[in-house]
Design a protein around this motif. Structure first.
Motif, short mmCIF file in Angstrom:
data_model
loop_
_atom_site.label_atom_id
_atom_site.label_comp_id
_atom_site.label_asym_id
_atom_site.label_seq_id
_atom_site.Cartn_x
_atom_site.Cartn_y
_atom_site.Cartn_z
N GLN A 117 40.55 28.57 37.83
CA GLN A 117 40.08 29.51 38.84
C GLN A 117 40.94 30.76 38.92
O GLN A 117 40.48 31.81 39.30
N ASP A 118 42.23 30.64 38.54
CA ASP A 118 43.14 31.79 38.63
C ASP A 118 43.30 32.52 37.29
O ASP A 118 44.10 33.44 37.19
N ALA A 119 42.52 32.13 36.28
CA ALA A 119 42.63 32.77 34.96
C ALA A 119 42.11 34.20 35.02
O ALA A 119 41.10 34.48 35.66
N LYS A 120 42.81 35.11 34.36
CA LYS A 120 42.39 36.51 34.31
C LYS A 120 41.35 36.68 33.20
O LYS A 120 41.51 36.16 32.10
N ALA A 121 40.32 37.43 33.49
CA ALA A 121 39.30 37.73 32.49
C ALA A 121 39.75 38.94 31.68
O ALA A 121 40.66 39.67 32.06
N VAL A 122 39.11 39.18 30.56
CA VAL A 122 39.40 40.35 29.74
C VAL A 122 39.01 41.62 30.49
O VAL A 122 39.68 42.63 30.42
N ILE A 123 37.92 41.53 31.24
CA ILE A 123 37.44 42.65 32.04
C ILE A 123 37.41 42.19 33.49
O ILE A 123 36.71 41.24 33.82
N GLY A 124 38.17 42.87 34.34
CA GLY A 124 38.22 42.52 35.76
C GLY A 124 36.99 43.02 36.48
O GLY A 124 35.99 43.37 35.88
N ASP A 125 37.08 43.08 37.78
CA ASP A 125 36.01 43.57 38.63
C ASP A 125 34.95 42.49 38.78
O ASP A 125 35.18 41.33 38.46
N ARG A 126 33.76 42.87 39.21
CA ARG A 126 32.69 41.91 39.43
C ARG A 126 31.82 41.77 38.19
O ARG A 126 31.62 42.73 37.45
N SER A 127 31.30 40.59 38.01
CA SER A 127 30.37 40.35 36.91
C SER A 127 29.03 40.99 37.23
O SER A 127 28.66 41.13 38.40
N PRO A 128 28.28 41.37 36.19
CA PRO A 128 26.92 41.88 36.46
C PRO A 128 26.09 40.76 37.08
O PRO A 128 26.30 39.59 36.79
N LYS A 129 25.13 41.13 37.92
CA LYS A 129 24.30 40.13 38.58
C LYS A 129 23.34 39.47 37.60
O LYS A 129 22.93 38.34 37.79
N ARG A 130 22.99 40.20 36.54
CA ARG A 130 22.06 39.67 35.54
C ARG A 130 22.62 39.91 34.14
O ARG A 130 23.29 40.92 33.91
N LEU A 131 22.33 39.03 33.26
CA LEU A 131 22.80 39.15 31.88
C LEU A 131 22.31 40.44 31.24
O LEU A 131 23.02 41.08 30.47
N ALA A 132 21.14 40.90 31.62
CA ALA A 132 20.58 42.14 31.08
C ALA A 132 21.42 43.36 31.47
O ALA A 132 21.34 44.40 30.84
N GLN A 133 22.24 43.24 32.52
CA GLN A 133 23.09 44.35 32.96
C GLN A 133 24.44 44.37 32.25
O GLN A 133 25.21 45.31 32.41
N ALA A 134 24.74 43.35 31.48
CA ALA A 134 26.02 43.26 30.76
C ALA A 134 26.07 44.31 29.65
O ALA A 134 25.03 44.71 29.11
N LEU A 135 27.27 44.76 29.35
CA LEU A 135 27.44 45.71 28.25
C LEU A 135 27.27 44.98 26.92
O LEU A 135 27.80 43.89 26.74
N THR A 136 26.54 45.60 26.00
CA THR A 136 26.28 44.99 24.71
C THR A 136 26.88 45.85 23.61
O THR A 136 26.65 47.06 23.57
N LEU A 137 27.65 45.24 22.74
CA LEU A 137 28.24 45.95 21.62
C LEU A 137 27.20 46.15 20.52
O LEU A 137 26.37 45.28 20.26
N ARG A 138 27.26 47.32 19.86
CA ARG A 138 26.42 47.62 18.70
C ARG A 138 27.31 47.76 17.48
O ARG A 138 28.49 48.02 17.60
N HIS A 139 26.73 47.64 16.32
CA HIS A 139 27.45 47.80 15.06
C HIS A 139 28.68 46.88 15.03
O HIS A 139 29.79 47.31 14.74
N VAL A 140 28.46 45.62 15.34
CA VAL A 140 29.55 44.66 15.49
C VAL A 140 30.06 44.18 14.13
O VAL A 140 29.27 43.88 13.23
N THR A 141 31.39 44.13 13.99
CA THR A 141 32.03 43.53 12.83
C THR A 141 33.01 42.48 13.34
O THR A 141 33.58 42.62 14.42
N VAL A 142 33.20 41.44 12.53
CA VAL A 142 34.15 40.38 12.85
C VAL A 142 34.99 40.14 11.62
O VAL A 142 34.47 40.06 10.50
N ARG A 143 36.30 40.05 11.81
CA ARG A 143 37.20 39.76 10.70
C ARG A 143 38.35 38.89 11.19
O ARG A 143 38.57 38.77 12.39
N ARG A 144 39.06 38.31 10.25
CA ARG A 144 40.21 37.46 10.58
C ARG A 144 41.51 38.21 10.34
O ARG A 144 41.64 38.95 9.37
N ILE A 145 42.47 37.97 11.21
CA ILE A 145 43.85 38.36 10.97
C ILE A 145 44.66 37.11 11.25
O ILE A 145 44.86 36.72 12.40
#
Length: 155
Positions: A117-145
């Motif tokens: 319950q006390d864990a910090k999220a990557v992004i603070g503040d309030r969560s969007p009320k609906r998933l459709a309001q969440a920010l969506t990344l475009r042109h996504v790449t994933v790599r390993r380090i």
């Protein structure tokens, strides 16, 4: 503090205060000084005074002075700085996203799970009320380090 033709400035982010001496409405001298002795430590050619927002909270002790990110970005842009790495905690990340200052995200993920319950999220503040309001990344790449994953994308 303002005394006659002298203004002492000790702004957020300064390592030591700056004394500005005026001759009429023009700056005659600009110098750093020691808070305790009030003696000049070195002359200054410029003083960067960061803009600050004062945000009210729900209790008397919940007032915070914070750098105004939009004003800071405007100031940096006027100095020719057009790209800034914001490496912050959840509060700074939320403020930058809320002000629409972020156009590219680089997220490092370690294969370590933490929560509660006390864990910090990557992004603070309030969560969007609906998933459709969440920010969506475009042109996504994933790599390993090493063992970590790096997820990059544009907003």
């Amino acid at each position: 503090a303002i005394r006659g033709g002298i203004v002492d400035v000790y702004s957020f982010g300064m390592t030591e205060p700056v004394r500005v001496e005026f001759w009429g409405d023009e700056i005659a001298e600009l110098r750093h000084f020691d808070l305790v002795t009030q003696r000049t430590t070195k002359m200054a050619e410029v003083a960067l005074v960061l803009p600050v927002d004062v945000t009210g909270g729900t209790t008397a002790d919940a007032r915070y002075e914070r750098v105004s990110l939009p004003a800071l970005m405007t100031m940096l842009g006027k100095r020719g700085i057009t790209s800034v790495l914001i490496e912050g905690g959840s509060t700074v990340n939320a403020a930058a996203l809320r002000a629409k200052l972020v156009n590219h995200v680089v997220l490092y993920l370690a294969p370590t799970l933490m929560g509660g319950q006390d864990a910090k999220a990557v992004i603070g503040d309030r969560s969007p009320k609906r998933l459709a309001q969440a920010l969506t990344l475009r042109h996504v790449t994933v790599r390993r380090i090493g063992k970590d994953l790096v997820v990059e994308g544009d907003l």
